[in-house]
Write a protein that holds these residues in place. Sequence first.
Motif: not given
Length: 460
Positions: A114-118, A449-460
């Motif tokens: 929730g407080a993470r950013a690039p 779909n080889w991306l399934a299970g291990w990838t993630a796309f958090p907003e922050n």
Amino acid sequence: MKRLFASVLTLSALAFTPACGDDDAPPNNPNNPGNPDTTEDVSANITQDTTWKTGHTYTLKNYVFVESGTLTIEPGARILGDEGSALVITRNARIHAVGTAQNPIVFTSSRPEGARAPGNWGGVVLLGKGHVNVAGGENTVEGFFASEGNELTRYGGGASPDATHDCGVLNYVRIEFAGFELAEDNELNGLTVAGCGSDTDLDFIQVHKGADDGIEFFGGSASLSHAVVTQADDDSLDYDLGYNGSIQFLVIQQNSQVGNYGIEASGNRNDNAATPRSAPEIWNATFIGSGRQSGISPAQAGMVFNTGAGGKLNNVIVAHFADFAVDVSGTASAALWNAATPELYLRNSFFWSNRGDTASIPAAPNPTVDSSGNITNPDASNFDEPAKVLASGLNNRVMDPQLTDARNLTAPDFAPAAGSPALNPDNAATPPAGFDPSARFVGAVGSENWLAGWTAFPEN
């Protein structure tokens, strides 16, 4: 910037500290509360074989250099980066970070969710002894001051490069919220691979929300497969200084607020004729822009080739970029496309809705201006992208690849929908030896779909 200067000033002190870790009173980290015996601060350089264990959390407190030995990271280990930290594998060391689809290794910010950013921390850096097309065959990696002159930040094999130099293994690894700019054109990326050779193993890697480039190669011939770069602040894949490895199954996604090029390919900016050329071979890639309004700075584009860089791209999708799909910039790169044996080309590829164009691809002129800002040449490269890229015989076309949900930023699906022309093997070529020949489809993802299970796309 103050924090960055402070962090690099620790470099000389780090070179003389003992092996690894700080076992006293480890913190109760908000990202992984855990028990005290499963959390550890890491501030000292590593000088011997060291293992970071499954179920444990390690917090990088500053630049941590693996000077010698092998750093082994077990599946499920979690590595957090404090402000001004990075993990650097020097050319006299190796990394062995092998996760699984069910239990990937995650590098992320030490800030709470929730407080993470690039840019919260620096990222992962691999340095090797392979070729680099600069004078002397060695260089100081970006993200550090050249004035430091420290052996720990050098890469390249000098006059006798090792084309196979093994920097180690990264499998099923995620790198999140990393990268920062030390100065203009001097940045740390999510993953930096500099001078690493062909024995380096980079497979199933995601870099998410990096403050600079997602993955950057400086020379060498390391290969990359099953890679995902999402929402980088700058370029998703950047390569230069003679990189000529192979890449297969690459997904790139940009959002509407940040991001420059899907690929920025450069040679040697000081010598466009330097060899070896930057000319990797790339099969089965998907490049997705945001479709944002054109003309916003910086330009959002599929790929640019400049300063004598090439690339051999096959079975590629380039869609929804705001400004253009392909830019061959400068006469040195244009010559690689026009050569009898080209080192720059795109074949068997789909282009769709770049600058909103569903009939062609946009031109990308490279004008020159005088000191008063007047245009003296409307296109110094003299390269007509629509005519060249869509020329007969290349099997490129403007066609909707019908991807399931590729522009979704929090739960994307890059797989083609049922009946997509990207799944038709007649629209693709068969990858050659050294690649997966079963990938007879256009784009990075086929029916599995080889991306399934291990990838993630958090907003922050």
